[in-house]
Design a protein around this motif. Structure first.
Motif, PDB file in Angstrom:
ATOM      1  N   VAL A 127       0.855  -1.176   0.000  1.00 41.52           N
ATOM      2  CA  VAL A 127       0.000   0.000   0.000  1.00 41.52           C
ATOM      3  C   VAL A 127       0.895   1.231   0.000  1.00 41.52           C
ATOM      4  O   VAL A 127       1.730   1.405   0.902  1.00 41.52           O
ATOM      5  CB  VAL A 127      -0.943   0.007   1.217  1.00 41.52           C
ATOM      6  N   VAL A 128       0.752   2.059  -1.013  1.00 41.44           N
ATOM      7  CA  VAL A 128       1.606   3.240  -1.130  1.00 41.44           C
ATOM      8  C   VAL A 128       0.923   4.443  -0.503  1.00 41.44           C
ATOM      9  O   VAL A 128      -0.303   4.538  -0.449  1.00 41.44           O
ATOM     10  CB  VAL A 128       1.949   3.525  -2.612  1.00 41.44           C
ATOM     11  N   GLY A 129       1.767   5.362  -0.024  1.00 39.84           N
ATOM     12  CA  GLY A 129       1.243   6.581   0.578  1.00 39.84           C
ATOM     13  C   GLY A 129       1.101   6.537   2.075  1.00 39.84           C
ATOM     14  O   GLY A 129       0.608   7.503   2.679  1.00 39.84           O
ATOM     15  N   LEU A 130       1.509   5.421   2.701  1.00 40.94           N
ATOM     16  CA  LEU A 130       1.422   5.331   4.157  1.00 40.94           C
ATOM     17  C   LEU A 130       2.334   6.365   4.812  1.00 40.94           C
ATOM     18  O   LEU A 130       3.343   6.779   4.228  1.00 40.94           O
ATOM     19  CB  LEU A 130       1.818   3.927   4.624  1.00 40.94           C
ATOM     20  N   PRO A 131       2.023   6.796   6.020  1.00 38.52           N
ATOM     21  CA  PRO A 131       2.875   7.804   6.683  1.00 38.52           C
ATOM     22  C   PRO A 131       4.259   7.248   7.000  1.00 38.52           C
ATOM     23  O   PRO A 131       4.427   6.042   7.206  1.00 38.52           O
ATOM     24  CB  PRO A 131       2.105   8.121   7.971  1.00 38.52           C
ATOM     25  N   GLU A 132       5.256   8.134   7.012  1.00 37.55           N
ATOM     26  CA  GLU A 132       6.600   7.725   7.414  1.00 37.55           C
ATOM     27  C   GLU A 132       6.585   7.366   8.898  1.00 37.55           C
ATOM     28  O   GLU A 132       5.861   7.946   9.698  1.00 37.55           O
ATOM     29  CB  GLU A 132       7.598   8.863   7.162  1.00 37.55           C
ATOM     30  N   ASN A 133       7.420   6.395   9.244  1.00 38.93           N
ATOM     31  CA  ASN A 133       7.495   5.931  10.643  1.00 38.93           C
ATOM     32  C   ASN A 133       6.093   5.655  11.186  1.00 38.93           C
ATOM     33  O   ASN A 133       5.716   6.098  12.280  1.00 38.93           O
ATOM     34  CB  ASN A 133       8.211   6.964  11.520  1.00 38.93           C
ATOM     35  N   ALA A 134       5.334   4.925  10.387  1.00 44.50           N
ATOM     36  CA  ALA A 134       3.915   4.708  10.691  1.00 44.50           C
ATOM     37  C   ALA A 134       3.719   4.031  12.043  1.00 44.50           C
ATOM     38  O   ALA A 134       4.403   3.065  12.378  1.00 44.50           O
ATOM     39  CB  ALA A 134       3.289   3.865   9.590  1.00 44.50           C
ATOM     40  N   ARG A 135       2.755   4.551  12.808  1.00 46.06           N
ATOM     41  CA  ARG A 135       2.276   3.923  14.039  1.00 46.06           C
ATOM     42  C   ARG A 135       0.757   3.898  13.899  1.00 46.06           C
ATOM     43  O   ARG A 135       0.058   4.804  14.335  1.00 46.06           O
ATOM     44  CB  ARG A 135       2.713   4.696  15.279  1.00 46.06           C
ATOM     45  N   ILE A 136       0.266   2.851  13.247  1.00 42.18           N
ATOM     46  CA  ILE A 136      -1.135   2.839  12.841  1.00 42.18           C
ATOM     47  C   ILE A 136      -1.943   1.851  13.677  1.00 42.18           C
ATOM     48  O   ILE A 136      -1.439   0.826  14.128  1.00 42.18           O
ATOM     49  CB  ILE A 136      -1.276   2.568  11.332  1.00 42.18           C
ATOM     50  N   SER A 137      -3.216   2.188  13.866  1.00 40.06           N
ATOM     51  CA  SER A 137      -4.082   1.401  14.761  1.00 40.06           C
ATOM     52  C   SER A 137      -5.532   1.694  14.442  1.00 40.06           C
ATOM     53  O   SER A 137      -5.845   2.496  13.556  1.00 40.06           O
ATOM     54  CB  SER A 137      -3.779   1.752  16.224  1.00 40.06           C
ATOM     55  N   ASN A 138      -6.428   1.063  15.185  1.00 40.46           N
ATOM     56  CA  ASN A 138      -7.870   1.339  15.132  1.00 40.46           C
ATOM     57  C   ASN A 138      -8.426   1.233  13.709  1.00 40.46           C
ATOM     58  O   ASN A 138      -9.113   2.119  13.224  1.00 40.46           O
ATOM     59  CB  ASN A 138      -8.175   2.728  15.720  1.00 40.46           C
ATOM     60  N   PHE A 139      -8.139   0.107  13.080  1.00 43.49           N
ATOM     61  CA  PHE A 139      -8.631  -0.126  11.720  1.00 43.49           C
ATOM     62  C   PHE A 139     -10.151  -0.263  11.732  1.00 43.49           C
ATOM     63  O   PHE A 139     -10.728  -0.973  12.541  1.00 43.49           O
ATOM     64  CB  PHE A 139      -7.989  -1.387  11.145  1.00 43.49           C
ATOM     65  N   SER A 140     -10.792   0.410  10.777  1.00 46.41           N
ATOM     66  CA  SER A 140     -12.248   0.371  10.672  1.00 46.41           C
ATOM     67  C   SER A 140     -12.623   0.180   9.207  1.00 46.41           C
ATOM     68  O   SER A 140     -12.356   1.058   8.371  1.00 46.41           O
ATOM     69  CB  SER A 140     -12.853   1.668  11.216  1.00 46.41           C
ATOM     70  N   ILE A 141     -13.240  -0.951   8.894  1.00 45.01           N
ATOM     71  CA  ILE A 141     -13.604  -1.289   7.528  1.00 45.01           C
ATOM     72  C   ILE A 141     -14.892  -0.559   7.142  1.00 45.01           C
ATOM     73  O   ILE A 141     -15.860  -0.522   7.913  1.00 45.01           O
ATOM     74  CB  ILE A 141     -13.818  -2.807   7.375  1.00 45.01           C
ATOM     75  N   SER A 142     -14.928   0.020   5.969  1.00 40.75           N
ATOM     76  CA  SER A 142     -16.146   0.690   5.511  1.00 40.75           C
ATOM     77  C   SER A 142     -17.250  -0.341   5.297  1.00 40.75           C
ATOM     78  O   SER A 142     -16.979  -1.509   5.022  1.00 40.75           O
ATOM     79  CB  SER A 142     -15.874   1.441   4.211  1.00 40.75           C
TER      80      SER A 142
END
Length: 808
Positions: free
Chosen positions: A108-123
């Motif tokens: 997946v392109v365009g993710l933030p640098e040094n990503a700390r991602i969470s709380n995924f919510s599917i449409s």
């Protein structure tokens, strides 16, 4: 006994006898270190059509620097006040996508640098994933397009994730409701520097409030102030083009949920007064229904502070609880209410009633059904069919009912009535499918529903799918896994009419992977993922499930691993590690059931003893430690006797196989397993040493119940005293390693438990070592901590178990 207790009490007042050891973080032997460093396979999400696959990647561990970030502990929550998200959040750092028919995943392109991602919510349409990215100064909303494998920041607003996931999709998948930091948030009080304005006072007005020993509670007016500031949010609407509009004014929002067809929004809002003795989810709250423009439609619930409940695990509050939307209706609420005033001691025919109320929520509620036990949930089907369930802890009973939601004059029919601890009789879970509202409802094909089960039996584990006739309530098996050398878990149904289901298959040395299986075609199996085994150094370790009996005839089991390179025919006597966790049962037949599959993948994790097969140890993992109390007898009435009986049976069994030197056996456990370990060392001479991590050792510090003990200390003081290793510290003659996180937030296992127990052992001359892990909670998450724990355990086992004779 009184003299002993008095002496221990004296010890607790003194700390100048404790010898401290300054030690930096250490690392275990390289064979263990290589296993810890193995890359973590991604988490997998597959859409309901079985078309798109999303892979979520993260590191296995945090760093100690991450755990050192600012943290406030308020109302049962742990919050980073700078970023406004849970301070213990597990972050992902990468996302990949693929079609289920493709082998390789796309980045997946365009993710933030040094990503700390969470709380995924599917449409709702399952085409997009909203998620949070946490930077140094806050949390922002991002959006990933699954089909195009792209990601972008949707808004620069700072979101408030302190009260849970702040993301809620509109049903059209064209916008989101998000909780945003309010513009009028005031600066927080630094409680360590604030000058007190007076004492903190708590009051008892004569009502019994027998609550568990919750941690991280509010404790002062300053805490109340900070909690309110951190809980307050303003709710905004954000479209997929980034347009922002106001939706709800600032308040302490706890939960937001759209109705199935999307015309209404149910919102829970926390209110004052707060409490110093219960967590935030027992604070007062109200539930309001709004339209999609943010206009108030109706208040549907108003719940006061819940500090006082009747005694017992099955106690609950009065009034509406577990309010939710019917998934098969456009906008209909349903909830449960206690018919026994929430008091399990009250004798009634039915414990709970379930009601519903349709939009516009102004009419009188309508009774749906009553449950004999405490209500636990409903699977909605259609206007005429739904499945309800209940349970009762005291006798471990659970019932399932089929009922007609449109006609409450038709009595619900009990279709299953069993002990929920009886795994052999488990009928499985009803299969659900998505309806036109994109909500999960009962899968119905004419008069047939489907059950998907784990399939434990006396012959082994064979997961299954049954057809369930909704009129006759009879079942017919349509699929049963035939594997004897692998484990096939039935994950979900993709298309029951076509027979397409998603399964996960693994073996001892075959990493779990996902497949599509067509149960209507023989041997029809299509791979979806292809993860490699990251733990190849132990993939050929000898593993088997062994079966043996306790002296009273109760059948037990455990998973046995032999050291790498061990010659089974040599019968060389090796040291052994026994690892276990006690479990309470109300009947011997359930306690004796085999629920371990020998074909499970060999997966070492930070808390596992499996690492030590690389160091010449036999490992008996997940050894059965049932504590049984039938009829009026409570399991804990004979806790110590059964505990020792379980341990002796396990050691006898492995010794009889010729693999171990029974004089060189160590025992260990985490949490209640640590409590078990300390008791075993106090009341038997079966072990050379013990390892107890994050346990509770003085049950008088948890006086209103613990684990599965619902009697209070004053109901049964002998139980609390007999079961407390602290009260029996004078009996300890075996070396014990105590490990505890300094920030343990688990109910009852606060760090004081290990500190005071160690003080007693030290004062009484027992061989012991206390390791307090900075910043760690009940489970350990920093890599530095995990490696050090493994080092501590290895050094302890080498000295007091493997080389026991050298230290005597």
């Amino acid at each position: 006994m009184k003299n002993t207790i008095a002496f221990i009490a004296f010890l607790l007042l003194s700390s100048n006898f404790i010898a401290q050891e300054k030690l930096t973080y250490q690392k275990p032997p390289k064979e263990i270190l290589e296993l810890v460093d193995a890359p973590l396979a991604p988490s997998v999400w597959i859409d309901s059509n079985g078309e798109n696959v999303v892979l979520l990647y993260r590191d296995a561990y945090k760093s100690i620097a991450e755990l050192t970030e600012t943290e406030l502990r308020l109302g049962g929550l742990r919050i980073n006040p700078k970023t406004n998200i849970g301070s213990r959040t597990r972050y992902y750092n990468n996302i990949k996508v693929k079609k289920s028919t493709e082998k390789d995943a796309r980045q997946v392109v365009g993710l933030p640098e040094n990503a700390r991602i969470s709380n995924f919510s599917i449409s709702p349409n399952q085409k997009m994933i909203a998620f949070l990215n946490t930077s140094e100064d806050g949390v922002q909303l991002w959006l990933a397009d699954v089909e195009n494998a792209t990601a972008r920041k949707l808004s620069s607003l700072k979101l408030n994730a302190n009260m849970g996931n702040p993301i809620n999709w509109f049903k059209e998948s064209n916008a989101l409701l998000v909780n945003v930091i309010p513009s009028d948030r005031k600066e927080l009080i630094n409680t360590s520097e604030a000058v007190p304005e007076g004492p903190t006072i708590s009051v008892s007005d004569g009502e019994k409030a027998q609550n568990r020993t919750y941690q991280d509670l509010l404790s002062s007016p300053n805490d109340e102030y900070n909690f309110e500031q951190l809980a307050r949010s303003t709710v905004k609407k954000i479209t997929l083009t980034g347009e922002v509009s106001d939706f709800l004014p600032t308040a302490m929002y706890d939960d937001i949920e759209f109705s199935p067809e999307g015309s209404y929004v149910m919102v829970n809002t926390i209110k004052k007064p707060f409490s110093y003795i219960v967590p935030y989810y027992r604070f007062p709250f109200e539930t309001n229904i709004y339209d999609t423009n943010g206009n108030l439609v109706q208040k549907v619930n108003d719940v006061p502070l819940n500090e006082v409940q009747p005694k017992g695990f099955m106690a609950t509050r009065e009034g509406k609880r577990r309010m939710n939307w019917r998934s098969d209706k456009p906008a209909t609420l349903y909830w449960a209410e206690a018919l026994d005033k929430g008091d399990p001691e009250v004798k009634v025919d039915h414990r709970d009633a379930v009601y519903e109320l349709a939009a516009p929520f102004k009419a009188k509620e309508r009774l749906l059904l009553k449950t004999i036990n405490r209500y636990s949930g409903i699977i909605w089907g259609n206007d005429n069919i739904a499945i309800a369930s209940d349970y009762w802890w005291n006798d471990r009973n659970t019932k399932s009912y089929i009922f007609n939601p449109s006609n409450n004059s038709e009595a619900p029919k009990i279709i299953f009535d069993r002990s929920y601890q009886d795994r052999y009789s488990d009928p499985g879970n009803f299969v659900t499918t998505r309806n036109d509202y994109n909500e999960r409802v009962l899968e119905i094909n004419r008069n047939t529903a489907y059950l998907m089960g784990d399939g434990f039996s006396e012959k082994g584990q064979f997961p299954f799918i049954d057809e369930f006739n909704l009129k006759t309530h009879k079942t017919k098996r349509v699929y049963e896994s035939a594997y004897t050398d692998k484990l096939e878990n039935l994950n979900s149904a993709i298309d029951m009419k076509k027979g397409k289901i998603l399964v996960r298959i693994e073996s001892q040395n075959e990493y779990p992977n996902y497949y599509f299986r067509n149960i209507k075609k023989k041997n029809d199996l299509t791979p979806v993922t292809s993860f490699e085994n990251p733990f190849k150094s132990i993939q050929n370790v000898h593993k088997e499930v062994i079966y043996y009996k306790r002296d009273d005839g109760l059948e037990l089991e455990g998973t046995l691993y032999l050291p790498i390179g061990y010659d089974v025919n040599s019968k060389e006597k090796m040291p052994m590690i026994l690892w276990a966790y006690p479990r309470e049962y109300k009947d011997k037949s359930s306690a004796a059931q085999s629920t371990t599959n020998p074909n499970e993948f060999i997966y070492p994790y930070y808390g596992s003893p499996i690492y030590w097969v690389t160091q010449g140890y036999v490992v008996l993992d997940d050894a059965a430690f049932p504590i049984v109390g039938e009829g009026d007898e409570q399991p804990n009435d004979t806790f110590v006797t059964q505990l020792v009986g379980n341990a002796k049976a396990a050691i006898d069994a492995v010794e009889e196989m010729g693999y171990i030197d029974r004089n060189r056996v160590g025992v260990g456990g985490h949490s209640y397993g640590a409590f078990m370990t300390a008791n075993l060392l106090s009341h038997s001479n079966l072990f050379a040493a013990g390892i107890a991590r994050s346990g509770a050792y003085n049950r008088t510090l948890t006086p209103f119940g613990f684990q599965s003990e619902e009697r209070s200390y004053w109901d049964s003081p002998e139980t609390y005293n007999t079961m407390s290793p602290f009260m029996n510290a004078d009996k300890m003659k075996t070396p014990l390693l105590l490990i505890h996180g300094e920030a343990d937030n688990n109910s009852g296992t606060y760090p004081l438990q290990s500190e005071r127990y160690f003080n007693a052992l030290k004062g009484l001359g027992a061989t012991s070592r206390l390791v307090m892990l900075p910043k760690e909670s009940h489970g350990y998450s920093a890599k530095e901590s995990v490696l050090h724990v493994l080092w501590e355990q290895h050094e302890w086992l080498e000295k007091y178990v493997k080389n026991k004779e050298d230290n005597e």
